[in-house]
Design an enzyme around this catalytic site. Structure first.
Site, PDB file in Angstrom:
ATOM      1  N   GLU A   1      -6.679   3.314  -5.676  1.00 49.77           N
ATOM      2  CA  GLU A   1      -7.934   3.460  -4.945  1.00 49.77           C
ATOM      3  C   GLU A   1      -8.565   4.746  -5.465  1.00 49.77           C
ATOM      4  OE1 GLU A   1      -9.729   4.123  -0.473  1.00 49.77           O
ATOM      5  OE2 GLU A   1      -7.916   5.130  -1.129  1.00 49.77           O
TER       6      GLU A   1
ATOM      7  N   ASP B   1       0.862  -1.172   0.000  1.00 48.32           N
ATOM      8  CA  ASP B   1       0.000   0.000   0.000  1.00 48.32           C
ATOM      9  C   ASP B   1       0.903   1.228   0.000  1.00 48.32           C
ATOM     10  OD1 ASP B   1      -2.330   1.575   0.430  1.00 48.32           O
ATOM     11  OD2 ASP B   1      -3.200  -0.054   1.602  1.00 48.32           O
TER      12      ASP B   1
ATOM     13  N   HIS C   1     -10.911  -3.079   4.161  1.00 49.23           N
ATOM     14  CA  HIS C   1     -10.650  -2.660   5.545  1.00 49.23           C
ATOM     15  C   HIS C   1     -11.297  -1.311   5.874  1.00 49.23           C
ATOM     16  CE1 HIS C   1      -7.987  -0.319   3.160  1.00 49.23           C
ATOM     17  NE2 HIS C   1      -7.681   0.421   4.209  1.00 49.23           N
ATOM     18  N   ASP C   2     -11.925  -0.667   4.918  1.00 46.53           N
ATOM     19  CA  ASP C   2     -12.600   0.615   5.164  1.00 46.53           C
ATOM     20  C   ASP C   2     -14.112   0.455   5.294  1.00 46.53           C
ATOM     21  OD1 ASP C   2     -10.235   2.055   5.018  1.00 46.53           O
ATOM     22  OD2 ASP C   2     -10.438   2.467   2.882  1.00 46.53           O
TER      23      ASP C   2
ATOM     24  N   ASP D   1      -2.804   4.360  -2.627  1.00 48.62           N
ATOM     25  CA  ASP D   1      -3.802   4.866  -1.689  1.00 48.62           C
ATOM     26  C   ASP D   1      -4.332   6.243  -2.098  1.00 48.62           C
ATOM     27  OD1 ASP D   1      -5.093   4.638   0.997  1.00 48.62           O
ATOM     28  OD2 ASP D   1      -3.943   6.467   1.369  1.00 48.62           O
TER      29      ASP D   1
END
Ligand code: GLC
Length: 573
Positions: free
Chosen positions: A266, A102, A344-345, A208
Site C-alpha cells: 500500500e 494484510d 475499505h478506506d 500495510d
C-alpha cells in the site's frame, strides 16, 4: 504445505477485498469471522474470484479494527482461531484461490508486549523498537517534539503514559505506535513473522502502509503551512523516503525471494509512478505491485467539508489522466498494476463514481471498466451487488472508525455543526467501506443475527443483497459473474494483458473511452460516467460486443448516444 494449484497466474487473477469484521458472522456474536469466510468461499469461487486480500484478523484491541496488532502470531478470538486460519487457507487452495493477508508492519498496538515492555523499562531492548522523543518546553507547557500531524487528524506524538516529557510517534491513531525500522533487530522480528506465515502456506501479503517505514530521523518541524492547531500533514517527512527502499530490499533478500509469493504494497503518501517503479519493477523490484491512491478520489469529495453536494461529481478527465499516467510511466517495466475503485478506506465505489438512482447501470459500468482494465482488479466485498454509502445523521454513527471519530473531534473544534459533519462523513468516511455484507433481506442484512459494529444498510431490504440478486438475471451480481468469466477468456485476456492501452477522445468530459490494441485488433471500452444522455463520436467499426449494460445500442453516423452510465465493451477495427 499442500500443493497449490491456482486458477490463473497472479497477473490474470481477479481480486476481492474482505473486511473480516463485516463479511459473515458464523457464530452469532455480531462480528464477522474466519469460519464465516470459509462458509462463503464457494460463493466467491462461483463468482470467479481467485485472489483474496483479507484485512487483518490478528489479536488486537481493535482501536483501528485490527490494524493495531497486539500479537502477530495469534488470530484474534473474535475472528476465530489459528486452526480456522489454516482451514481457511486449505479450503481456498482446494478451490484454486490465493489468499494474501494484510501485514501491518509500520506500527503495533500500544497493547503489544513490545510496547508495554518499552514503556515499563526504557532501557529495555524493546524501547529501541519505537520512536521516543522528549517534548518541547514552551510557555504553554510541554509540547510534542515537532509539528507533524498524524494521518488520523491529531498530533503524530502522544505523551508516554506516566511520563512528564517523553512522547512516542504514531502516524495513525495514538494506540498505534510506529515501530522503528531503522533498528536492525526490529526488522528481523518482522522478517520472522513473514516467514512464519509463508511457511504456513499464505500466498503473499498486502503490505500495510509501507510508504511510512522510513522517517526523517532528524524529526525537524515541517516547514509547510500549518493548520489552525499548529500541525501539518507532511508526507515528505514520513513517506516514500530513501530508507524505505533499503528496508524492503532487505525484506526481499532475506525473506520474499525464498518463497513463491505475491506482495502488494500500500504505497500512499503521494507516491509517483517513478518512485513506485523502484519498488515494483520486474527486473530488480522489491515487491510485485503497489496500490496507489490516485484514482480513488477523483470526485472532489476528499476533505470536502466546505463543499456543496453539487461540487462533488466525477472528474472524468482527471481519472483518465491518472490511469494513463500510471500505465504510460510503468507498463513496460512492471508485471502488472493493481487496479481498484475504492477499498475499505474509502467511500463505496458506487457512491463515489456512480449514482444510487442508477444503481444497476452505474455499478455495472464500474464493474465493466474495473474488470476490463490493464492489471489485477480488486473489488471490495459487496461491490458485486451494488452496495452504496451509509445514510447516517449523527457523527457518533461513524465512531466505529477511529479516523472518522478523530475527524469529528477536529471538525467540532473548528466550529462545524453535527449535521454538517454527518452529511460530510456520509460521502467520505471509511465506514462506508466497512458495512455489513448484504447477504439477504433479513435483519442485519443476513450478515449476523446480531447488529455489527456498523449498522446494516437498509437498502438490503430493498433488493440490494446476494440472495435476491442471485434470482434476478439482470442483477449486478449476475452481471459481475458474467463479466469475470468474459475477462478470463483467453480471447479477451490477451488484450488486457499484452495489448497496448490508450485513451479514445481524452477530452470528453463524461466518457471514459479507451482501448487495447494487439496485432491490429482492438478491444474498446466506452463508459459514460454521466446520469444524462451523452454523445460519443466513434470512428472505428464496432464488431463483436463483449459486454454491455443496456439491451441495445444507439449508434448512428459514427456517434453513440449513451444513456445514463452506459458502458459497452466490444471489439472494433
Ligand atoms: C492502511 C489501512 C488502513 C489503516 C492504516 C493504518 O492505510 O488500509 O485501514 O487504518 O493503514 O494501519
Amino acid at each position: 504445505m499442500n500443493e497449490r494449484h491456482f486458477l490463473s497466474p497472479w497477473q490474470e487473477a481477479t481480486g476481492y477485498i474482505i473486511y473480516p469484521d463485516a463479511f459473515y458472522d458464523s457464530n452469532g456474536d455480531g462480528v464477522g469471522d474466519l469460519q464465516g469466510i470459509i462458509q462463503k468461499l464457494d460463493y466467491l469461487h462461483d463468482l470467479g474470484i481467485d485472489l483474496i486480500w483479507i484485512c487483518p484478523f490478528f489479536a488486537s484491541p481493535m482501536d483501528d479494527n485490527g490494524y493495531d496488532v497486539s500479537s502477530y502470531y495469534d488470530v484474534d478470538p473474535r475472528f476465530g482461531s489459528n486452526e480456522d486460519f489454516q482451514a481457511m487457507l486449505d479450503k481456498a487452495h482446494s478451490l484454486g484461490i490465493r489468499i494474501i493477508i494484510d501485514f501491518v508492519l509500520n506500527h503495533t498496538s500500544d497493547e503489544h508486549p513490545w510496547f508495554k515492555k518499552a514503556i515499563e523499562d526504557p532501557s529495555s531492548e524493546e524501547a529501541s523498537y519505537y520512536y521516543f522523543l522528549k517534548g518541547r518546553r514552551t510557555e504553554k507547557g510541554i509540547e510534542p517534539p515537532n509539528n507533524w500531524r498524524s494521518y488520523f487528524s491529531e498530533s503524530a506524538w502522544n505523551k508516554v503514559p506516566g511520563s512528564e516529557d517523553t512522547f512516542y510517534l504514531h502516524l495513525f491513531s495514538k494506540k498505534m505506535p510506529d515501530v522503528n525500522w531503522s533498528y536492525p533487530p526490529l526488522r528481523e522480528k518482522y522478517f520472522e513473522i513473514a516467514r512464519h506465515y509463508l511457511d504456513m502456506g499464505v500466498d503473499g501479503f498486502r503490505l500495510d502502509a509501507i510508504s511510512h517505514l522510513g522517517k526523517d530521523l532528524s524529526f525537524s518541524d515541517s516547514s509547510l503551512p500549518v493548520g489552525p492547531d499548529g500541525l501539518v500533514l507532511d508526507p515528505s517527512k514520513y513517506a516514500n523516503r530513501e530508507d524505505m527502499y533499503q528496508y524492503l530490499g532487505e525484506f526481499k533478500e532475506k525473506v520474499l525471494s525464498h518463497y513463491d509469493c505475491l506482495t502488494i504494497g500500500e504505497a500512499g503518501g503521494g507516491i509517483s509512478p517513478k518512485q513506485s517503479l523502484r519498488l515494483t519493477n520486474k527486473y530488480n523490484g522489491l515487491i510485485n505491485m503497489a496500490f496507489n491512491f490516485d484514482t480513488a478520489w477523483c470526485n472532489g469529495a476528499f476533505a470536502s467539508i466546505d463543499r456543496k453536494d453539487e461540487e462533488i461529481y466525477t472528474r472524468v478527465i482527471e481519472l483518465k489522466d491518472n490511469f494513463k499516467k500510471w500505465y504510460d510511466e510503468t507498463r513496460k517495466d512492471v508485471e502488472a498494476l493493481p487496479i481498484y475503485w475504492t477499498d475499505h478506506d474509502h467511500p463505496r465505489a458506487l457512491s463515489q463514481y456512480g449514482n444510487v438512482e442508477y444503481r444497476k447501470q452505474s455499478m455495472k459500468m464500474l464493474i465493466s471498466t474495473l474488470l476490463f482494465s490493464y492489471g489485477v482488479p480488486f473489488m471490495l466485498y459487496g461491490d458485486e451487488i451494488g452496495m452504496s454509502n451509509v445514510q447516517f445523521d449523527k457523527p457518533e454513527d461513524f465512531y466505529a472508525d477511529i479516523s472518522s471519530k478523530n475527524e469529528v473531534a477536529y471538525l467540532r473544534s473548528q466550529g462545524y455543526s453535527d449535521s454538517h459533519i454527518a452529511h460530510y462523513l456520509c460521502r467520505t468516511s471509511r465506514i462506508n467501506g466497512r458495512q455489513p455484507m448484504q447477504w439477504n433481506s433479513s435483519d442485519n442484512a443476513g450478515f449476523s443475527i446480531k447488529e455489527g459494529r456498523v449498522k446494516a444498510n437498509p437498502n438490503a431490504k430493498e433488493g440490494v443483497n446476494v440472495l435476491d440478486e442471485e434470482k434476478d438475471p439482470d442483477s449486478i451480481l449476475n452481471f459481475t459473474k458474467l463479466a469475470i468469466k468474459l475477462r478470463k477468456r483467453e480471447e479477451n485476456m490477451r488484450f488486457l494483458r499484452y495489448g497496448h492501452y490508450d485513451l479514445y477522445d481524452h477530452n470528453h468530459p463524461d466518457v471514459y473511452g479507451y482501448f487495447f490494441e494487439l496485432n491490429e485488433e482492438k478491444l474498446v471500452v466506452i463508459a459514460s460516467f454521466s446520469k444524462h444522455t451523452t454523445y460519443f463520436s466513434f470512428h472505428w467499426r464496432p464488431t463483436d460486443v463483449i459486454l454491455h449494460n443496456y439491451d441495445d445500442f444507439i449508434y448512428i453516423d459514427h456517434v453513440f448516444t449513451l444513456r445514463p452510465f452506459e458502458c459497452i465493451v466490444m471489439k472494433a477495427y
